[in-house]
Structure formats: structure tokens, C-alpha cells
Enzyme design. Structure first.
Site, PDB file in Angstrom:
ATOM      1  N   SER A   3       0.810  -1.220   0.000  1.00  0.00           N
ATOM      2  CA  SER A   3       0.000   0.000   0.000  1.00  0.00           C
ATOM      3  C   SER A   3       0.850   1.281   0.000  1.00  0.00           C
ATOM      4  O   SER A   3       0.505   2.224  -0.718  1.00  0.00           O
ATOM      5  CB  SER A   3      -0.989  -0.002   1.161  1.00  0.00           C
ATOM      6  N   THR A  56      -5.504  -2.623   8.158  1.00  0.00           N
ATOM      7  CA  THR A  56      -5.313  -3.968   7.628  1.00  0.00           C
ATOM      8  C   THR A  56      -5.166  -4.975   8.765  1.00  0.00           C
ATOM      9  O   THR A  56      -5.341  -4.636   9.943  1.00  0.00           O
ATOM     10  CB  THR A  56      -4.136  -3.973   6.607  1.00  0.00           C
ATOM     11  N   LYS A 112      -8.911  -4.984  11.552  1.00  0.00           N
ATOM     12  CA  LYS A 112     -10.109  -4.494  10.846  1.00  0.00           C
ATOM     13  C   LYS A 112     -11.340  -4.421  11.746  1.00  0.00           C
ATOM     14  O   LYS A 112     -12.210  -3.589  11.530  1.00  0.00           O
ATOM     15  CB  LYS A 112     -10.387  -5.359   9.616  1.00  0.00           C
ATOM     16  N   ASP A 115     -13.610  -3.066   0.940  1.00  0.00           N
ATOM     17  CA  ASP A 115     -13.066  -4.353   0.463  1.00  0.00           C
ATOM     18  C   ASP A 115     -13.951  -5.001  -0.595  1.00  0.00           C
ATOM     19  O   ASP A 115     -13.476  -5.448  -1.639  1.00  0.00           O
ATOM     20  CB  ASP A 115     -12.940  -5.347   1.631  1.00  0.00           C
ATOM     21  N   ALA A 131     -15.056 -16.998   6.392  1.00  0.00           N
ATOM     22  CA  ALA A 131     -16.142 -16.238   7.023  1.00  0.00           C
ATOM     23  C   ALA A 131     -15.583 -15.116   7.897  1.00  0.00           C
ATOM     24  O   ALA A 131     -16.195 -14.723   8.887  1.00  0.00           O
ATOM     25  CB  ALA A 131     -17.017 -17.186   7.837  1.00  0.00           C
ATOM     26  N   GLY A 145     -13.522 -11.086   8.032  1.00  0.00           N
ATOM     27  CA  GLY A 145     -13.897  -9.729   7.627  1.00  0.00           C
ATOM     28  C   GLY A 145     -13.971  -9.554   6.119  1.00  0.00           C
ATOM     29  O   GLY A 145     -14.921  -8.959   5.599  1.00  0.00           O
ATOM     30  N   ALA A 146     -12.993 -10.088   5.390  1.00  0.00           N
ATOM     31  CA  ALA A 146     -12.986  -9.928   3.933  1.00  0.00           C
ATOM     32  C   ALA A 146     -14.173 -10.661   3.323  1.00  0.00           C
ATOM     33  O   ALA A 146     -14.840 -10.153   2.412  1.00  0.00           O
ATOM     34  CB  ALA A 146     -11.674 -10.455   3.364  1.00  0.00           C
ATOM     35  N   ASN A 170     -16.963 -22.615   5.440  1.00  0.00           N
ATOM     36  CA  ASN A 170     -15.957 -22.238   6.438  1.00  0.00           C
ATOM     37  C   ASN A 170     -15.598 -23.432   7.308  1.00  0.00           C
ATOM     38  O   ASN A 170     -16.404 -24.334   7.502  1.00  0.00           O
ATOM     39  CB  ASN A 170     -16.511 -21.105   7.323  1.00  0.00           C
ATOM     40  N   LYS A 175     -19.867 -19.914  12.035  1.00  0.00           N
ATOM     41  CA  LYS A 175     -19.505 -18.541  11.673  1.00  0.00           C
ATOM     42  C   LYS A 175     -20.108 -18.172  10.311  1.00  0.00           C
ATOM     43  O   LYS A 175     -20.538 -17.043  10.100  1.00  0.00           O
ATOM     44  CB  LYS A 175     -17.977 -18.425  11.601  1.00  0.00           C
TER      45      LYS A 175
HETATM   46  P1  ATR Z   1      -9.988 -11.522   7.675  1.00  0.00           P
HETATM   47  O1  ATR Z   1     -10.700 -10.552   8.566  1.00  0.00           O
HETATM   48  O2  ATR Z   1      -8.692 -11.003   7.141  1.00  0.00           O
HETATM   49  O3  ATR Z   1     -10.869 -12.070   6.590  1.00  0.00           O
HETATM   50  P2  ATR Z   1     -10.178 -13.476   9.817  1.00  0.00           P
HETATM   51  O4  ATR Z   1     -11.339 -12.772  10.410  1.00  0.00           O
HETATM   52  O5  ATR Z   1      -9.060 -13.847  10.710  1.00  0.00           O
HETATM   53  O6  ATR Z   1      -9.531 -12.736   8.600  1.00  0.00           O
HETATM   54  O7  ATR Z   1     -10.784 -14.796   9.125  1.00  0.00           O
HETATM   55  C1  ATR Z   1      -9.972 -15.767   8.670  1.00  0.00           C
HETATM   56  C2  ATR Z   1     -10.766 -16.830   7.882  1.00  0.00           C
HETATM   57  O8  ATR Z   1      -9.826 -17.819   7.485  1.00  0.00           O
HETATM   58  C3  ATR Z   1     -11.826 -17.554   8.684  1.00  0.00           C
HETATM   59  O9  ATR Z   1     -12.844 -17.964   7.807  1.00  0.00           O
HETATM   60  C4  ATR Z   1     -11.041 -18.766   9.220  1.00  0.00           C
HETATM   61  O10 ATR Z   1     -11.838 -19.915   9.529  1.00  0.00           O
HETATM   62  P3  ATR Z   1     -12.485 -20.070  11.024  1.00  0.00           P
HETATM   63  O11 ATR Z   1     -13.651 -19.142  11.056  1.00  0.00           O
HETATM   64  O12 ATR Z   1     -12.881 -21.498  11.109  1.00  0.00           O
HETATM   65  O13 ATR Z   1     -11.402 -19.685  11.984  1.00  0.00           O
HETATM   66  C5  ATR Z   1     -10.209 -19.083   8.015  1.00  0.00           C
HETATM   67  N1  ATR Z   1      -8.991 -19.849   8.331  1.00  0.00           N
HETATM   68  C6  ATR Z   1      -7.826 -19.327   8.777  1.00  0.00           C
HETATM   69  N2  ATR Z   1      -6.907 -20.327   8.920  1.00  0.00           N
HETATM   70  C7  ATR Z   1      -7.525 -21.482   8.554  1.00  0.00           C
HETATM   71  C8  ATR Z   1      -7.103 -22.860   8.453  1.00  0.00           C
HETATM   72  N3  ATR Z   1      -5.868 -23.228   8.769  1.00  0.00           N
HETATM   73  N4  ATR Z   1      -8.016 -23.770   8.000  1.00  0.00           N
HETATM   74  C9  ATR Z   1      -9.270 -23.410   7.671  1.00  0.00           C
HETATM   75  N5  ATR Z   1      -9.730 -22.112   7.749  1.00  0.00           N
HETATM   76  C10 ATR Z   1      -8.864 -21.175   8.170  1.00  0.00           C
END
Ligand code: ATR
Length: 278
Positions: A17, A62, A66, A102, A125, A127-128, A148, A153
Site C-alpha cells: 500500500s 489492515t 479491521k 473491500d 467467514a 472480515g474480507a 468455512n 460462523k
Molecule cells: P480476515 O478478517 O482477514 O478475513 P479473519 O477474520 O481472521 O480474517 O478470518 C480468517 C478466515 O480464514 C476464517 O474464515 C477462518 O476460519 P475459522 O472461522 O474457522 O477460523 C479461516 N482460516 C484461517 N486459517 C484457517 C485454516 N488453517 N483452515 C481453515 N480455515 C482457516
């Protein structure tokens, strides 16, 4: 005096960025500077206060702040409120107001402007995913499944866009089993991001003809999921366009200035080159 903008997150070492922002300031002849606020969570509140005192007119938010940033902002607009996540903050009459671009940035980058009676899969599931889900919900006939690891979630997504009728929450295994039913697949988790580039949330082996597969990750430029999708004949897209356009939307919010499509295209190429040489 230069206008001050910035980005807050942790870690920010590899963030593109600052490059994107300063390149645009230069091209548009803006007298502005962009700072990195790479801070621990314990310093988040004090940093936001300091930014306000210093007259920082806008900043990007970021990973991993968020949602956490919301406690330290004065107001949220309806998008950020619905998504419970903020990625752009603007100083308005001395108040920090949070929004979320986003989903719009993803939609604009993907060029998916006419989605009819089709079926979409959002993987993740967080923030993005919420932001993209909310944006996709504007297409009244689109069916959206959210897959997910933690299915509960994904079930909560109905509340982000109550008018939607077709949402289904699924496990990753179920989505994998039904992968050939989707016209659009959007991967929003961090699975597959460097240094875990050998991982993938699903294994793609058999996709529908003309499917479009998008992964919001841009490091690596082609995730394992995108590679599998490409080998299945899908049109694919990484997250660079979304990243550039989120910066473009932020500048528009902060200053009202528009960035031309040709400059966006140029930046996508430049960021791709930067990442390739990292
Ligand atoms: P962001 O806000 O950047 O989208 P986040 O809120 O941390 O990030 O969400 C991360 C996403 O990646 C969630 O959907 C998470 O699944 P869970 O809700 O089950 O935690 C998913 N995720 C991260 N690491 C994972 C892994 N090793 N296997 C499966 N899902 C994963």
C-alpha cells in the site's frame, strides 16, 4: 503543508500500500505523505489518538485490526456497521469515521457486474468474506454459499444482508464435494498465503465450464487453489486488483480524487513486478 495519510496494521513489512499510495500521489500531483503505523495491539488506541492530534486525514486498516479498530473510532458508516469491519478511516470535522471498501474493490477488480441466476461460493467467514458477501448480496438472483472451517460462523452471514434468501452455510468438505455447481468461487482466507503456499482450503479437480475463481491472496501471485482452478480450465484472478482498487477507493474517500483505469492497470502491473522480485 503536505496532507497526511497512512496504514495501520501488524506486521506491515511486506505491505504494497505505501508504494501504491505514493505512486498515485505522484501521478496526480498531490502534496501528500503516507506513513506506516506498524503497531502492537496494546498501542492501537494511543496510535489512533496520536494520528488524530497530528491531523492524519485518512488511513487504511489492515490485518489484524479491521474489527479491533472499531473501538477507537468515533463513527462507522452503514457499510462498516453492517460488516463489523473497517478498512478505510477518514477524518471528518475532527472525527474518525470508518468505512469498508473491500467488497467494492473486489467486485470492481473482478469485473463481475452482471450476476444473474448463478451460484457463488465464498470460502471463509472473516472480515474480507463479510465484505464480499455483502457486496455480492446486491445481485438479487445470485445464490451464495459460504463455506468455512467453523460452519457456525458462516451461518451468521444471513444477518449481514437480511434481504437475501438463498444463503447456505457449508463445511469446506461439502463445498469441495459440490465444487462443480458453482459459477463463481471467491477464496477469502489466508490459507495458501506465503509461507504456507503448499496449502489450500479445498482441492479443485472438477469445475463447471466458464467458472471464475478469485483468490484475494497476492503472495504468492498464484495460490495452490488458483493453480488447481487454472488446470481445471477456470478463469482465475489473484488479489492484486482488489488491493490496488481498495487504495484507489480510499483516496477517493479522503480527497475526492479519481484514479483513471489506465493508472489502475499500470499499478497492477507494477505491484505484480514488485512481488515477483521479492
Ligand atoms: P480476515 O478478517 O482477514 O478475513 P479473519 O477474520 O481472521 O480474517 O478470518 C480468517 C478466515 O480464514 C476464517 O474464515 C477462518 O476460519 P475459522 O472461522 O474457522 O477460523 C479461516 N482460516 C484461517 N486459517 C484457517 C485454516 N488453517 N483452515 C481453515 N480455515 C482457516
Amino acid at each position: 503543508m503536505s496532507d497526511r495519510f497512512g496504514i495501520i496494521g501488524h506486521p506491515l513489512g511486506h505491505s504494497q500500500s505505501p508504494f501504491i499510495q505514493t505512486y498515485i500521489y505522484d501521478q496526480l500531483g498531490m502534496n501528500a505523505v503516507f506513513h506506516r503505523y506498524d503497531v502492537e495491539e496494546s498501542d492501537l488506541e494511543a496510535t489512533v489518538e496520536k494520528m488524530k492530534v497530528n491531523g492524519v486525514k485518512g488511513f487504511l486498516v489492515t490485518v489484524p485490526y479491521k474489527t479491533k479498530i472499531i473501538h477507537y473510532l468515533d463513527k462507522l458508516d452503514s457499510f462498516a456497521e453492517a460488516m463489523n469491519a473497517v478498512n478505510v478511516v477518514k477524518l471528518v470535522d475532527g472525527y474518525y469515521v470508518g468505512t469498508n471498501v473491500d467488497g467494492l474493490a473486489w467486485l470492481d477488480a473482478s469485473g463481475q457486474t452482471e450476476l444473474g441466476e448463478q451460484r457463488a461460493l465464498i470460502i471463509g467467514a472473516g472480515g474480507a468474506a463479510q465484505s464480499i458477501y455483502y457486496t455480492l448480496s446486491q445481485f438479487a438472483h445470485l445464490k451464495i454459499d459460504v463455506a468455512n472451517r467453523t460452519v457456525a460462523k458462516a451461518e451468521r452471514f444471513q444477518q449481514f444482508a437480511p434481504s437475501r434468501r438463498f444463503t447456505k452455510a457449508t463445511s469446506l468438505a461439502e463445498a469441495e464435494a459440490h465444487q462443480d455447481q458453482y459459477d463463481l468461487i471467491v477464496q477469502t482466507t489466508s490459507i495458501g498465503m506465503w509461507p504456507h503456499h503448499d496449502q489450500s482450503p479445498l482441492k479443485l479437480t472438477k469445475l463447471k465450464d466458464n467458472v471464475f475463481v478469485s483468490d484475494i491472496i497476492y503472495n504468492p501471485l498464484e495460490t495452490k487453489l488458483l493453480q488447481q482452478a487454472r488446470l481445471c480450465g477456470a478463469r482465475t484472478e489473484n488479489g492484486i486488483g482488489m488491493l490496488v482498487l481498495a487504495n484507489v477507493y480510499a483516496i477517493k474517500k479522503w480527497t475526492g480524487k479519481q484514479v483513471s483505469p489506465s493508472l489502475v492497470e499500470k499499478l497492477v502491473k507494477k505491484v505484480t513486478i514488485n512481488l515477483r522480485s521479492e
